[in-house]
Design an enzyme around this catalytic site. Sequence first.
Site, PDB file in Angstrom:
ATOM      1  N   TYR A 190       0.822  -1.209   0.000  1.00 20.20           N
ATOM      2  CA  TYR A 190       0.000   0.000   0.000  1.00 20.20           C
ATOM      3  C   TYR A 190       0.860   1.265   0.000  1.00 20.20           C
ATOM      4  O   TYR A 190       0.414   2.321  -0.435  1.00 20.20           O
ATOM      5  CB  TYR A 190      -0.903   0.035   1.235  1.00 20.20           C
ATOM      6  CG  TYR A 190      -2.215  -0.695   1.103  1.00 20.20           C
ATOM      7  CD1 TYR A 190      -2.277  -1.989   0.608  1.00 20.20           C
ATOM      8  CD2 TYR A 190      -3.405  -0.077   1.501  1.00 20.20           C
ATOM      9  CE1 TYR A 190      -3.489  -2.659   0.517  1.00 20.20           C
ATOM     10  CE2 TYR A 190      -4.612  -0.740   1.400  1.00 20.20           C
ATOM     11  CZ  TYR A 190      -4.653  -2.023   0.912  1.00 20.20           C
ATOM     12  OH  TYR A 190      -5.851  -2.680   0.820  1.00 20.20           O
ATOM     13  N   LYS A 236       3.429 -15.441   1.513  1.00 20.84           N
ATOM     14  CA  LYS A 236       3.593 -16.104   0.218  1.00 20.84           C
ATOM     15  C   LYS A 236       5.085 -16.374   0.045  1.00 20.84           C
ATOM     16  O   LYS A 236       5.721 -15.927  -0.923  1.00 20.84           O
ATOM     17  CB  LYS A 236       3.007 -15.216  -0.904  1.00 20.84           C
ATOM     18  CG  LYS A 236       2.941 -15.883  -2.270  1.00 20.84           C
ATOM     19  CD  LYS A 236       1.939 -17.027  -2.361  1.00 20.84           C
ATOM     20  CE  LYS A 236       2.012 -17.693  -3.728  1.00 20.84           C
ATOM     21  NZ  LYS A 236       1.168 -18.912  -3.815  1.00 20.84           N
ATOM     22  N   ASP A 288      -2.670 -18.398  -0.239  1.00 20.34           N
ATOM     23  CA  ASP A 288      -3.695 -19.068  -1.053  1.00 20.34           C
ATOM     24  C   ASP A 288      -4.349 -20.200  -0.259  1.00 20.34           C
ATOM     25  O   ASP A 288      -5.570 -20.354  -0.242  1.00 20.34           O
ATOM     26  CB  ASP A 288      -3.117 -19.554  -2.400  1.00 20.34           C
ATOM     27  CG  ASP A 288      -1.798 -20.296  -2.287  1.00 20.34           C
ATOM     28  OD1 ASP A 288      -1.214 -20.342  -1.183  1.00 20.34           O
ATOM     29  OD2 ASP A 288      -1.339 -20.849  -3.315  1.00 20.34           O
ATOM     30  N   ASP A 328      -6.208  -7.321   4.049  1.00 20.37           N
ATOM     31  CA  ASP A 328      -7.371  -6.661   3.448  1.00 20.37           C
ATOM     32  C   ASP A 328      -8.245  -7.701   2.757  1.00 20.37           C
ATOM     33  O   ASP A 328      -9.464  -7.748   2.944  1.00 20.37           O
ATOM     34  CB  ASP A 328      -6.899  -5.609   2.438  1.00 20.37           C
ATOM     35  CG  ASP A 328      -8.061  -4.907   1.766  1.00 20.37           C
ATOM     36  OD1 ASP A 328      -8.989  -4.486   2.489  1.00 20.37           O
ATOM     37  OD2 ASP A 328      -8.057  -4.799   0.520  1.00 20.37           O
ATOM     38  N   ASP A 350     -12.214  -9.585   4.177  1.00 17.94           N
ATOM     39  CA  ASP A 350     -13.515  -9.609   3.485  1.00 17.94           C
ATOM     40  C   ASP A 350     -14.010 -11.051   3.358  1.00 17.94           C
ATOM     41  O   ASP A 350     -15.198 -11.335   3.518  1.00 17.94           O
ATOM     42  CB  ASP A 350     -13.416  -8.998   2.081  1.00 17.94           C
ATOM     43  CG  ASP A 350     -13.633  -7.481   2.074  1.00 17.94           C
ATOM     44  OD1 ASP A 350     -13.225  -6.812   3.040  1.00 17.94           O
ATOM     45  OD2 ASP A 350     -14.203  -6.969   1.086  1.00 17.94           O
TER      46      ASP A 350
HETATM   47  C1  IPM Z   1     -10.303  -1.600   4.388  1.00 12.41           C
HETATM   48  C2  IPM Z   1     -10.581  -0.873   3.100  1.00 12.41           C
HETATM   49  C3  IPM Z   1      -9.457   0.106   2.807  1.00 12.41           C
HETATM   50  C4  IPM Z   1      -8.175  -0.683   2.669  1.00 12.41           C
HETATM   51  C5  IPM Z   1      -9.689   1.016   1.590  1.00 12.41           C
HETATM   52  C6  IPM Z   1     -10.964   1.809   1.728  1.00 12.41           C
HETATM   53  C7  IPM Z   1      -8.532   1.935   1.357  1.00 12.41           C
HETATM   54  O1  IPM Z   1     -10.770  -1.774   2.050  1.00 12.41           O
HETATM   55  O2  IPM Z   1     -10.086  -0.936   5.422  1.00 12.41           O
HETATM   56  O3  IPM Z   1     -10.330  -2.837   4.396  1.00 12.41           O
HETATM   57  O4  IPM Z   1      -7.888  -1.221   1.585  1.00 12.41           O
HETATM   58  O5  IPM Z   1      -7.427  -0.768   3.645  1.00 12.41           O
HETATM   59 MN    MN Z   2     -10.908  -3.852   2.694  1.00 11.13          MN
END
Ligand code: IPM
Ligand code: MN
Length: 363
Positions: free
Chosen positions: A141, A191, A223, A247, A251
Site C-alpha cells: 500500500y 507467500k 492461497d 485486506d 472480506d
Molecule cells: C479496508 C478498506 C481500505 C483498505 C480502503 C478503503 C482503502 O478496504 O479498510 O479494508 O484497503 O485498507
Molecule cells: Mn478492505
Amino acid sequence: MTLDVLLLPGDGVGPEVTEQAVRVLREVARVFHHALDLAEGLIGGQALARTGSPLPDGTKRLAASRSATLLGAVGLPEYDSQPPDRRPERGLLELRRALGVYANLRPVRTSPASLAATPLRPEIARGTDLVIVRELTSGIYYGTPRGVSGSGPDERAVNTMSYTRGEVERVGRIAFELSRGRRRKVTSVDKSNVLENSQLWRRVVTEIGSLFPDVTLDHLLVDNCAMQLVLNPGRFDVVLTENMFGDILSDEAAVLSGSIGMLPSASLGGISPTGARVGLYEPVHGSAPDIAGKNIANPLGAIGSVALMLRHSFRLEREAKRVEEAIDAAVTSGRVTADMRPDGSPATTAEVGDAVSAALGGL
Ligand code: IPM
Ligand code: MN
C-alpha cells in the site's frame, strides 16, 4: 473519565452507521457516568469536495490530539477513474500512516444469526472465533517506487511490497500478546514460496514467536489460508498477516459472521507527537454508495468498533463487554438489517441502533 473522540463520518453509508455508533457511545457514557468530548472532522470524498484534499490538515491535527478516532467509511464512485493520490481512499491511508496505527485488529465471530445469514454450511461456520491482525502502515500500500510510466505497449505500472524487520517485529509482538488473552495460537500468513518479502516476514515472525514459548505458531501460504478460512475456520485463533493479504482475507472471513456489515476493527500502535497513545476505529465494510442514505446499512460493525475503542483506547473492559453483549442481544432478538436477514423482515439502520441502545441500558 472523559472519552475524547474524533468522529469522521466520511462517505456513503459512513454518516448513518456512525450516527448509530455515537448514540451507543452516548448511552455508554450515561449508564457508566463518563463524560464525552466529541469533535467532528472531514475525510475522504466529502473532504475532497469541500477542501480539495482527502485528509485536510485540520483533520490530521484533530486526530493526533484525541485518544481515539471513529471513522465511518471513505470512497465515492465519482472518483473511480482518478489516480490513487486523488481518491477519497488516500485520506484514510494517510490518516493511518500519520497516526502510526500499524496493527489492525479485525475480530470475526459467529452467532446463531450469523449461521442463518451465511451462505456457508452452518456446521462449517459454527464456532468461528478468530481475529485477523493486519499490518496497516507498510507493505504494498505504501512501498516505493510506485506509479505509471511509459506509453503504448511499454506503458508500465509499478507497486512495491516492502517490509523492514522492525515493521514485522512490532506487529508480530501485538499478535502474540493478543493471543495470550485468547487460545494462544498464532497463524502467520505469507507467500514465502514466491516472495522474498514474505521470506523475511516468516523469518522475523518465527523469531518473535520464540519469545512467546507458550503460544503455538504455524505458517500458512496465503492461497491455502484463503481456502482454510472457508473449509475449517475453527482452526484459527489469531491470524497475523501483511497489509494487502489482511485486506483480502478479512472480506472473505466476514462471510463467516454472516455479513461484512458485522465486522468492527481497531487500529493500534499509534503515538501522538505529545507521546499519547492514539487509536483509530472503523467498520471493515466500505462506503457502499449504492445503499447510502436509505437507512438500511448495517451499523453493527461501527457499533462494534465503539466496543473496541472502549477496550483498547480507554481500557474500559466492562463497558466494552456491555456493548458487545448489547449487540448480541439485538442480533438474537432478530433486529438486524437485510444483509443479516435475507428472508426475514429487516430492521432499519436506526432500528438496530435503537435495539442496541435499549439493550445496553437494560442489561
Ligand atoms: C479496508 C478498506 C481500505 C483498505 C480502503 C478503503 C482503502 O478496504 O479498510 O479494508 O484497503 O485498507
Ligand atoms: Mn478492505
